[in-house]
Design a protein around this motif. Structure first.
Motif, PDB file in Angstrom:
ATOM      1  N   VAL A   1       0.859  -1.186   0.000  1.00 48.51           N
ATOM      2  CA  VAL A   1       0.000   0.000   0.000  1.00 48.51           C
ATOM      3  C   VAL A   1       0.896   1.237   0.000  1.00 48.51           C
ATOM      4  CG1 VAL A   1      -1.867   1.207   1.170  1.00 48.51           C
ATOM      5  CG2 VAL A   1      -1.710  -1.289   1.325  1.00 48.51           C
ATOM      6  N   TYR A   2       0.642   2.150  -0.921  1.00 45.98           N
ATOM      7  CA  TYR A   2       1.491   3.335  -1.019  1.00 45.98           C
ATOM      8  C   TYR A   2       0.650   4.607  -1.066  1.00 45.98           C
ATOM      9  CZ  TYR A   2       0.293   3.622  -5.990  1.00 45.98           C
ATOM     10  OH  TYR A   2      -0.392   3.753  -7.180  1.00 45.98           O
ATOM     11  N   SER A   3       1.264   5.702  -0.642  1.00 51.20           N
ATOM     12  CA  SER A   3       0.659   7.039  -0.688  1.00 51.20           C
ATOM     13  C   SER A   3       1.703   8.017  -0.174  1.00 51.20           C
ATOM     14  CB  SER A   3      -0.615   7.121   0.164  1.00 51.20           C
ATOM     15  OG  SER A   3      -0.279   7.202   1.533  1.00 51.20           O
ATOM     16  N   VAL A   4       1.350   9.276  -0.130  1.00 51.38           N
ATOM     17  CA  VAL A   4       2.281  10.289   0.363  1.00 51.38           C
ATOM     18  C   VAL A   4       2.659  10.059   1.828  1.00 51.38           C
ATOM     19  CG1 VAL A   4       0.443  11.874   1.063  1.00 51.38           C
ATOM     20  CG2 VAL A   4       2.702  12.798   0.481  1.00 51.38           C
ATOM     21  N   ASP A   5       1.835   9.331   2.569  1.00 53.46           N
ATOM     22  CA  ASP A   5       2.083   9.080   3.994  1.00 53.46           C
ATOM     23  C   ASP A   5       2.657   7.693   4.270  1.00 53.46           C
ATOM     24  OD1 ASP A   5       1.005  11.583   4.833  1.00 53.46           O
ATOM     25  OD2 ASP A   5      -1.007  10.788   4.525  1.00 53.46           O
ATOM     26  N   ASP A   6       3.091   6.979   3.244  1.00 48.22           N
ATOM     27  CA  ASP A   6       3.516   5.592   3.461  1.00 48.22           C
ATOM     28  C   ASP A   6       4.941   5.509   4.020  1.00 48.22           C
ATOM     29  OD1 ASP A   6       5.386   5.872   1.430  1.00 48.22           O
ATOM     30  OD2 ASP A   6       4.236   4.781  -0.061  1.00 48.22           O
TER      31      ASP A   6
ATOM     32  N   PRO B   1       1.180  -3.116  -6.440  1.00 48.40           N
ATOM     33  CA  PRO B   1       0.964  -2.045  -5.455  1.00 48.40           C
ATOM     34  C   PRO B   1      -0.387  -1.367  -5.614  1.00 48.40           C
ATOM     35  CG  PRO B   1       2.594  -1.385  -7.102  1.00 48.40           C
ATOM     36  CD  PRO B   1       2.327  -2.832  -7.321  1.00 48.40           C
ATOM     37  N   ILE B   2      -1.030  -1.143  -4.487  1.00 45.95           N
ATOM     38  CA  ILE B   2      -2.356  -0.515  -4.490  1.00 45.95           C
ATOM     39  C   ILE B   2      -2.287   0.806  -3.733  1.00 45.95           C
ATOM     40  CG2 ILE B   2      -3.053  -1.885  -2.463  1.00 45.95           C
ATOM     41  CD1 ILE B   2      -5.945  -1.744  -3.556  1.00 45.95           C
ATOM     42  N   HIS B   3      -2.862   1.845  -4.313  1.00 43.23           N
ATOM     43  CA  HIS B   3      -2.853   3.147  -3.652  1.00 43.23           C
ATOM     44  C   HIS B   3      -3.787   3.115  -2.455  1.00 43.23           C
ATOM     45  CE1 HIS B   3      -3.545   7.505  -3.065  1.00 43.23           C
ATOM     46  NE2 HIS B   3      -2.301   7.595  -3.486  1.00 43.23           N
TER      47      HIS B   3
ATOM     48  N   GLU C   1      -8.494 -10.368  -2.272  1.00 44.84           N
ATOM     49  CA  GLU C   1      -7.137  -9.898  -2.551  1.00 44.84           C
ATOM     50  C   GLU C   1      -7.217  -8.507  -3.185  1.00 44.84           C
ATOM     51  OE1 GLU C   1      -4.752 -14.099  -3.061  1.00 44.84           O
ATOM     52  OE2 GLU C   1      -5.585 -13.195  -4.868  1.00 44.84           O
ATOM     53  N   CYS C   2      -6.588  -7.548  -2.547  1.00 47.23           N
ATOM     54  CA  CYS C   2      -6.679  -6.141  -2.983  1.00 47.23           C
ATOM     55  C   CYS C   2      -5.407  -5.746  -3.720  1.00 47.23           C
ATOM     56  CB  CYS C   2      -6.898  -5.229  -1.781  1.00 47.23           C
ATOM     57  SG  CYS C   2      -8.401  -5.607  -0.871  1.00 47.23           S
ATOM     58  N   ILE C   3      -5.551  -5.431  -4.985  1.00 45.51           N
ATOM     59  CA  ILE C   3      -4.391  -5.170  -5.840  1.00 45.51           C
ATOM     60  C   ILE C   3      -4.593  -3.906  -6.662  1.00 45.51           C
ATOM     61  CG2 ILE C   3      -3.685  -7.586  -6.015  1.00 45.51           C
ATOM     62  CD1 ILE C   3      -5.212  -7.621  -8.732  1.00 45.51           C
ATOM     63  N   GLY C   4      -3.482  -3.332  -7.111  1.00 46.98           N
ATOM     64  CA  GLY C   4      -3.532  -2.196  -8.002  1.00 46.98           C
ATOM     65  C   GLY C   4      -3.746  -2.642  -9.437  1.00 46.98           C
ATOM     66  N   PRO C   5      -3.775  -1.693 -10.385  1.00 44.61           N
ATOM     67  CA  PRO C   5      -4.073  -2.025 -11.779  1.00 44.61           C
ATOM     68  C   PRO C   5      -2.887  -2.560 -12.575  1.00 44.61           C
ATOM     69  CG  PRO C   5      -3.799   0.331 -11.542  1.00 44.61           C
ATOM     70  CD  PRO C   5      -3.666  -0.247 -10.161  1.00 44.61           C
ATOM     71  N   GLU C   6      -1.703  -2.702 -11.949  1.00 43.32           N
ATOM     72  CA  GLU C   6      -0.514  -3.134 -12.685  1.00 43.32           C
ATOM     73  C   GLU C   6       0.365  -4.028 -11.817  1.00 43.32           C
ATOM     74  OE1 GLU C   6       1.665   0.473 -13.635  1.00 43.32           O
ATOM     75  OE2 GLU C   6       0.930   1.392 -11.782  1.00 43.32           O
ATOM     76  N   THR C   7       1.183  -4.847 -12.487  1.00 45.68           N
ATOM     77  CA  THR C   7       2.149  -5.700 -11.811  1.00 45.68           C
ATOM     78  C   THR C   7       3.547  -5.181 -12.128  1.00 45.68           C
ATOM     79  OG1 THR C   7       0.705  -7.651 -11.945  1.00 45.68           O
ATOM     80  CG2 THR C   7       3.053  -8.042 -11.609  1.00 45.68           C
ATOM     81  N   ILE C   8       4.333  -4.928 -11.080  1.00 48.17           N
ATOM     82  CA  ILE C   8       5.650  -4.320 -11.241  1.00 48.17           C
ATOM     83  C   ILE C   8       6.673  -5.107 -10.415  1.00 48.17           C
ATOM     84  CG2 ILE C   8       6.893  -2.122 -11.264  1.00 48.17           C
ATOM     85  CD1 ILE C   8       4.259  -0.711 -10.620  1.00 48.17           C
TER      86      ILE C   8
ATOM     87  N   SER D   1      -9.169  -1.075  -8.875  1.00 51.89           N
ATOM     88  CA  SER D   1      -8.268   0.054  -8.596  1.00 51.89           C
ATOM     89  C   SER D   1      -8.094   0.894  -9.849  1.00 51.89           C
ATOM     90  CB  SER D   1      -6.907  -0.468  -8.130  1.00 51.89           C
ATOM     91  OG  SER D   1      -7.026  -1.186  -6.922  1.00 51.89           O
ATOM     92  N   VAL D   2      -8.011   2.206  -9.666  1.00 51.47           N
ATOM     93  CA  VAL D   2      -7.936   3.114 -10.816  1.00 51.47           C
ATOM     94  C   VAL D   2      -6.694   3.999 -10.775  1.00 51.47           C
ATOM     95  CG1 VAL D   2     -10.436   3.184 -11.133  1.00 51.47           C
ATOM     96  CG2 VAL D   2      -9.350   4.834  -9.598  1.00 51.47           C
ATOM     97  N   ARG D   3      -5.897   3.892  -9.724  1.00 49.62           N
ATOM     98  CA  ARG D   3      -4.736   4.765  -9.573  1.00 49.62           C
ATOM     99  C   ARG D   3      -3.453   4.013  -9.916  1.00 49.62           C
ATOM    100  NH1 ARG D   3      -8.672   5.805  -5.988  1.00 49.62           N
ATOM    101  NH2 ARG D   3      -9.283   7.989  -5.645  1.00 49.62           N
TER     102      ARG D   3
END
Length: 330
Positions: free
Chosen positions: A157-162, A190-192, A214-221, A291-293
């Motif tokens: 999980v990522y954001s400006v406060d991570d 990664p999920i925002h 399972e909570c995931i972002g829109p891409e695999t990196i 996820s859209v971010r």
């Protein structure tokens, strides 16, 4: 609509603060439990209008005090988790296994409508990790004690406060060479933080009981690609070197002496395994809330803090003359 009462544990972190804003804006009343009201309340009480938030100071294992909070709650949300163990009982077993089990029993005893528990992605495979084993045991106890519970397993999980992108950008800004564990091949989804809290709110508001999501972002990196993206965003060039596992374990053992280690041996064991959907459970997209971010677009909004020039390195302040000068320097 009558406001529902949400009891939240772990509300002072990046996920908790974002979730509190989302819930209170949608007519949910929130009670947040914190172990130190003097240190944490300033960050919590500003997340909602007066009357919609109550902050209670309590040890999370003070069952008598916590029990009183369950009497007026409709929904319980547990966001508490640790990445490394500390002394004085702050262990994986206590935080990830025993405490969630206690919450599940109280949810059943007081007939709560829902219990949402935040776990972690990829723990089924990482059986040599104490972190993963404690999370998995906690999940099993929750579903045994309160079958209506919904367990969310997010990737990073990522954001400006991570403590993920911000720590890495700080290190990449200072170190000329950066180690690549397992050649940087470990994959993540990664999920925002906002996408994750959207999922939590959707689960609560739509009364979804899907056991494990399972909570995931829109891409695999890959790990290496994440570092390369961060370097590009902060405008730095660094040497990324594959790190031998023996040396990595030795350095992690030394780091564990620090109050907040950069990496631990248990985290190294976790890093062997991909942090992507297993295919065994539904994802947030499959329950109707994709996820859209995207990673680059979101980190770009706050990466200027690690760039030369700070806020003046953003597109708002960059002029054509400045760009020409930079090109001439190259």
């Amino acid at each position: 609509m009558k406001a529902k009462n949400c009891l939240i544990f772990g509300g002072s972190g990046q996920i908790g603060r974002n979730l509190i804003r989302k819930l209170t804006k949608n007519n949910y009343r929130v009670t947040v439990v914190t172990r130190n009201i003097h240190q944490k309340s300033y960050a919590i009480k500003t997340q909602a209008n007066a009357g919609y938030i109550e902050i209670v100071e309590s040890n999370i294992f003070d069952e008598k005090k916590i029990r009183m909070l369950f009497k007026k709650a409709d929904i319980c949300i547990n966001l508490i988790g640790i990445l490394f163990e500390k002394k004085n009982g702050n262990t994986f077993k206590n935080i990830h296994t025993l405490f969630p089990s206690l919450l599940a029993k109280l949810c059943k005893e007081y007939n709560l409508k829902h219990f949402v528990h935040l776990s972690a992605l990829g723990i089924n495979e990482a059986l040599d990790s104490d972190y993963a084993k404690s999370k998995l045991e906690g999940e099993n106890n929750i579903l045994k004690n309160f079958p209506l519970a919904t367990i969310l397993r997010p990737s990073i999980v990522y954001s400006v406060d991570d403590n993920f992108t911000t720590n890495f950008m700080t290190l990449l800004n200072r170190l000329p060479i950066f180690p690549l564990y397992y050649r940087g091949e470990t994959k993540f989804s990664p999920i925002h933080c906002s996408d994750l809290t959207d999922t939590i709110f959707y689960v609560i508001s739509k009364n979804i009981y899907s056991k494990i999501i399972e909570c995931i972002g829109p891409e695999t990196i890959s790990f290496k690609e994440i570092l390369e993206k961060l370097l590009l965003l902060i405008g730095k060039k660094r040497i990324l070197i594959p790190f031998p596992l023996t040396l990595a374990n030795f350095s992690a053992k030394l780091f564990e002496i620090l109050p907040n280690p950069l990496v631990t041996r248990d985290q190294l064991r976790l890093l062997k395994y991909d942090n992507i959907p297993s295919g065994k459970y539904k994802t947030n997209a499959e329950i109707g809330i994709p996820s859209v971010r995207f990673f680059d677009q979101e980190v770009k909004k706050y990466c200027y803090m690690w760039r030369e020039g700070g806020q003046f390195s953003t597109e708002k302040y960059i002029t054509k003359d400045f760009e020409k000068n930079e090109v001439n320097k190259i």
